[in-house]
Scaffold this motif. Structure first.
Motif, PDB file in Angstrom:
ATOM      1  N   ASN A 124      -4.457   7.693  -7.945  1.00 38.33           N
ATOM      2  CA  ASN A 124      -4.419   6.418  -7.232  1.00 38.33           C
ATOM      3  C   ASN A 124      -4.425   6.393  -5.949  1.00 38.33           C
ATOM      4  O   ASN A 124      -4.235   7.143  -5.229  1.00 38.33           O
ATOM      5  CB  ASN A 124      -3.075   6.004  -7.951  1.00 38.33           C
ATOM      6  CG  ASN A 124      -2.731   6.055  -9.015  1.00 38.33           C
ATOM      7  OD1 ASN A 124      -3.535   5.721 -10.151  1.00 38.33           O
ATOM      8  ND2 ASN A 124      -1.692   6.605  -9.683  1.00 38.33           N
TER       9      ASN A 124
ATOM     10  N   SER B 163      -9.658   0.615 -14.176  1.00 33.41           N
ATOM     11  CA  SER B 163     -10.166   2.163 -14.320  1.00 33.41           C
ATOM     12  C   SER B 163     -11.473   2.103 -15.296  1.00 33.41           C
ATOM     13  O   SER B 163     -12.110   3.044 -15.383  1.00 33.41           O
ATOM     14  CB  SER B 163      -9.363   2.932 -14.653  1.00 33.41           C
ATOM     15  OG  SER B 163      -8.954   2.902 -16.224  1.00 33.41           O
TER      16      SER B 163
ATOM     17  N   TRP C 187      -3.470   2.851  -2.921  1.00 36.58           N
ATOM     18  CA  TRP C 187      -3.046   1.810  -2.759  1.00 36.58           C
ATOM     19  C   TRP C 187      -2.861   1.197  -1.371  1.00 36.58           C
ATOM     20  O   TRP C 187      -2.475   2.179  -0.459  1.00 36.58           O
ATOM     21  CB  TRP C 187      -1.900   1.520  -3.610  1.00 36.58           C
ATOM     22  CG  TRP C 187      -0.730   2.190  -3.263  1.00 36.58           C
ATOM     23  CD1 TRP C 187       0.448   1.869  -2.433  1.00 36.58           C
ATOM     24  CD2 TRP C 187      -0.451   3.622  -3.499  1.00 36.58           C
ATOM     25  NE1 TRP C 187       1.251   2.782  -2.364  1.00 36.58           N
ATOM     26  CE2 TRP C 187       0.768   4.023  -2.733  1.00 36.58           C
ATOM     27  CE3 TRP C 187      -0.925   4.575  -4.374  1.00 36.58           C
ATOM     28  CZ2 TRP C 187       1.526   5.240  -3.163  1.00 36.58           C
ATOM     29  CZ3 TRP C 187      -0.413   5.961  -4.539  1.00 36.58           C
ATOM     30  CH2 TRP C 187       0.875   6.217  -3.917  1.00 36.58           C
TER      31      TRP C 187
ATOM     32  N   TYR D 133      -3.966  -2.028  -5.470  1.00 38.29           N
ATOM     33  CA  TYR D 133      -3.963  -0.706  -6.227  1.00 38.29           C
ATOM     34  C   TYR D 133      -5.210  -0.383  -6.889  1.00 38.29           C
ATOM     35  O   TYR D 133      -5.563  -1.233  -7.829  1.00 38.29           O
ATOM     36  CB  TYR D 133      -2.793  -1.110  -6.881  1.00 38.29           C
ATOM     37  CG  TYR D 133      -2.370   0.203  -8.027  1.00 38.29           C
ATOM     38  CD1 TYR D 133      -1.670   1.242  -7.296  1.00 38.29           C
ATOM     39  CD2 TYR D 133      -2.658  -0.105  -9.537  1.00 38.29           C
ATOM     40  CE1 TYR D 133      -1.230   2.292  -8.341  1.00 38.29           C
ATOM     41  CE2 TYR D 133      -2.300   1.079 -10.260  1.00 38.29           C
ATOM     42  CZ  TYR D 133      -1.681   2.159  -9.773  1.00 38.29           C
ATOM     43  OH  TYR D 133      -1.645   3.584 -10.440  1.00 38.29           O
TER      44      TYR D 133
ATOM     45  N   SER E 154      -6.919   2.584  -9.299  1.00 39.07           N
ATOM     46  CA  SER E 154      -6.494   3.687 -10.261  1.00 39.07           C
ATOM     47  C   SER E 154      -7.656   4.053 -11.103  1.00 39.07           C
ATOM     48  O   SER E 154      -8.324   3.341 -12.033  1.00 39.07           O
ATOM     49  CB  SER E 154      -5.395   3.104 -11.081  1.00 39.07           C
ATOM     50  OG  SER E 154      -4.916   4.356 -11.958  1.00 39.07           O
TER      51      SER E 154
END
Length: 740
Positions: A80, A216, A82, A92, A94
């Motif tokens: 991750n 993702s 952010w 953010y 991920s």
């Protein structure tokens, strides 16, 4: 700690071997406290323990505003990055892969960034790429210490701040970090080094068993790019400027792939983008397990009780509501209130009544009307806005970053963080200004008011739709949240502080139901056929007003969070719309306006439930105690009041009595229900006065006098008329004495 003795790409800024866990590393300019980092590479060699289900922190740096981490959650390895608050906001990001217990892995993330937010986050597990995400900006300094094998202060999981320790149950053999984004050959060399430090061969890494974020997925990421792409009309609007952040509203309904592409065609000049959006919607359906999407031509969101009551017209459907109450043994529909004991029994019955379970005869709006399927589908009376709400150019990245956080973790908190950034409206009842306005309306004209309110309504409804499918399975029917939700503190983003956007749509149609047309936006081309719905406008507005006011009321029966102006806030205009008697309806028809929309039994139902909730429901009482009240008819904390209402004013409750010739059964039910409502209020007021409890004497006196006109109007049909007159005289005398 000793350094790993092995050849690595040069210029490491952090290089640890076999660290004891957990450990907290000090901050440094090389790692996390320099002004900003345009590039980063972080790599960890580790072995999992028996547990890869629970949340665990392998490595983290930063905190709640910005940072990077490598963590485990729900059999999934997450890489991750952010930046979700502060001067630079890009959201953010991920990437994820599935992992197994008691296995060895290498995990590497690379970050490239620039001030134009066109950088990327790339992830590798065991040397293989697991994906790349775009729209990454610089990583600014953060002074929190670094957590190794445990969170040091705070980090972020799935877009949400987490201050738990989240201890890692495995071992780490190597930690390496660079202030550059290593390229392919160096990534290979780095992975070989990291793998050589592990005691066992690398384990199997695959697709995540429970993906933590839509972001993702490559199909979703490509579709989201097209979803946010400025279109060729509407001043560069995007699909995301009218719909939910990730198209969930289209996934929730059974819009076909052809419909999605057809309706995207006027906005996008690339067939590839249109197909990418359709692919994204299909992926969202799969991701959330939406096996049976709703029919957009028949399903009416939040229609209470499972469907519209039967009947060919409004009078038959209104009668059906009375029959529903009577057949199910509700005391207020069967038993006259002739004592304080019965009044309190019926009061408690009203307190327990959940408006979300009671079917009504008023049809609520469909989600999206589409003239492609016929002229009856061309109307403004649906959920989707006709004009976009655009992100401001200077805050576009910040706006989409807030939406990314929500997409990654669609919690209430993350929803309200972006919802409250839509505009700068005063957050109702908090007496605070919301200074975070990230979007704007690009056109002039009164249609902006309608579209802005609809855009907020779409966001709110889509969030509730999504809650049905959290964890990949339908968990509960989407329903209005009675009284919204109240949190323990007084934050500007709290759900309890948000006004009711559905009610505001109703108020728009209320203002416009006497106009010959809506003021057209001067710069906005409308889809073909839509402009025609503005002329003539009266009949559509009259119908839409009732439906949207009803929809807003279902979310807040006490009307504690409604807007704007006292008559709208207190339900005056709603009751007026429901009180269109046959006489008034004939006059309106003569004037070219909509015919009668009279729903007398619905009117009594709404008035009574509103009054009981305002005086007894915890959500309404707590709101008044916490925020005070600036409405003319609003209760002070602990004070009983009768909500100001057009239901009584100008004897509308009398004029609204159904015809004895045309609607005898409806008339009988309306008289009994309304008499019981009025009698109950007289008894409850008298009890409070006898017990020296708080009461708004002057307003209650005025309203009871207005209400009691009903006693005389129904005297010939009321076997308990003598009781009612004695009750009235006794209570009115006590109120007058208290005012001396």
């Amino acid at each position: 700690m000793p350094e790993v003795q092995s050849t690595l790409p040069s210029n490491t800024v952090l290089h640890l071997a076999n660290p004891a866990l957990p450990d907290y590393l000090p901050s440094s300019d090389e790692v996390n406290t320099a002004e900003h980092y345009p590039e980063k590479t972080l790599s960890i060699a580790f072995s999992t323990g028996d547990d890869v289900q629970s949340r665990q922190t392998i490595y983290e740096q930063g905190g709640s505003w910005r940072g990077i981490n490598i963590v485990i959650d729900n059999n999934t390895l997450l890489l991750n990055a952010w930046s979700i608050e502060g001067d630079v906001v890009w959201g953010y990001k991920s990437l994820s892969a599935g992992i197994q217990p008691n296995s060895a892995y290498t995990a590497t993330l690379t970050l490239t960034a620039n001030e134009s937010f066109t950088g990327s986050l790339t992830g590798y597990v065991n040397g293989e790429s697991i994906g790349q995400l775009s729209s990454v900006g610089p990583l600014l300094a953060h002074a929190n210490g670094i957590g190794l094998g445990e969170t040091n202060d705070t980090t972020v999981f799935n877009g949400k701040v987490d201050a738990s320790a989240n201890t890692f149950y495995g071992t780490i053999t190597s930690v390496v970090q660079y202030n550059s984004a290593l390229q392919s050959q160096d990534i290979v060399a780095l992975n070989q080094h990291q793998a050589s430090t592990l005691p066992t061969p690398l384990g199997n890494a695959g697709e995540s068993e429970a993906p933590q974020s839509l972001l993702s997925n490559e199909v979703f990421a490509r579709g989201l790019e097209a979803w946010r792409k400025p279109d060729v009309i509407f001043e560069g609007a995007a699909c995301a400027n009218c719909h939910s952040p990730d198209g969930f509203d289209l996934a929730y309904f059974d819009f076909s792939r052809d419909d999605i592409i057809r309706r995207a065609a006027p906005h996008l000049d690339s067939e590839e983008d249109m197909r990418a959006i359709a692919d994204m919607i299909e992926y969202v359906r799969d991701y959330y397990g939406i096996a049976a999407p709703k029919d957009p031509r028949t399903f009416r969101p939040f229609q209470p009780g499972g469907g519209v009551l039967p009947g060919q017209d409004r009078f038959a459907r209104d009668k059906a509501l009375g029959e529903y109450f009577k057949a199910r043994g509700f005391r207020f529909a069967n038993t006259p209130v002739l004592s304080l004991e019965e009044a309190k029994t019926q009061r408690d019955e009203w307190k327990q009544l959940d408006v979300r379970d009671i079917p009504i005869g008023i049809e609520l709006p469909l989600w999206s009307l589409d003239g492609f399927h016929g002229e009856q589908q061309v109307s403004l009376n649906d959920w989707l806005p006709s004009l976009p709400r655009l992100p401001k150019a200077e805050t576009l990245n910040q706006w989409y970053a807030l939406q990314d956080v929500y997409i990654a973790n669609p919690s209430d908190e993350n929803f309200y963080n972006y919802y409250n950034a839509i505009d700068k409206d005063r957050i109702f009842l908090t007496r605070k200004e919301n200074n975070l306005q990230l979007t704007e309306q690009p056109f002039t004209g009164s249609g902006n008011w309608l579209s802005s309110s609809k855009f907020k309504s779409v966001q709110f409804a889509s969030h509730l739709f999504r809650q049905e499918y959290i964890d990949g399975a339908q968990t509960r029917e989407a329903r209005p949240i009675t009284g919204f939700a109240l949190t323990a503190d007084n934050k500007i983003h709290e759900p309890g502080a948000v006004s009711n956007p559905m009610w505001t749509v109703g108020d728009f149609f209320r203002v416009k139901d006497g106009d010959s047309e809506i003021q057209m936006p001067t710069q906005a081309p409308f889809p073909e056929g839509l402009a025609d719905t503005y002329l003539p406008y009266n009949q559509e507005a009259e119908k839409a007003k009732v439906e949207w006011f009803m929809l807003g009321w279902l979310f807040d029966p006490a009307l504690t969070k409604t807007c704007c102006g006292n008559p709208a806030k207190t339900g005056e205009y709603f009751h007026d719309a429901l009180s269109r008697s046959t006489e008034i309806g004939a006059l309106m028809t003569e004037l070219g306006r909509a015919p009668s929309t009279s729903f007398p039994l619905h009117n009594t139902y709404i008035f009574t439930k509103k009054t009981i909730d305002k005086n007894y429901a915890p959500y309404a009482i707590n709101q008044i105690e916490r925020y005070g009240c600036d409405l003319d008819d609003c209760n002070q904390a602990g004070s009983f009041n009768i909500s100001s209402s057009n239901f009584f004013s100008y004897k509308k409750h009398v004029k609204n009595i159904p015809s004895a010739i045309d609607y005898p059964a409806q008339r009988e039910m309306y008289i009994l229900n309304t008499l019981n409502s009025i009698r109950m209020l007289f008894y409850l007021v008298e009890e409070r006065m006898d017990n020296n409890q708080g009461i708004n004497h002057s307003r209650v006196l005025a309203k009871l006098n207005e209400a009691s006109v009903f006693f005389g109007a129904t005297a010939d049909e009321n076997p308990h008329y003598a009781h009612d007159i004695a009750l009235k005289q006794r209570v009115i005398a006590k109120l007058n004495e208290a005012l001396l």
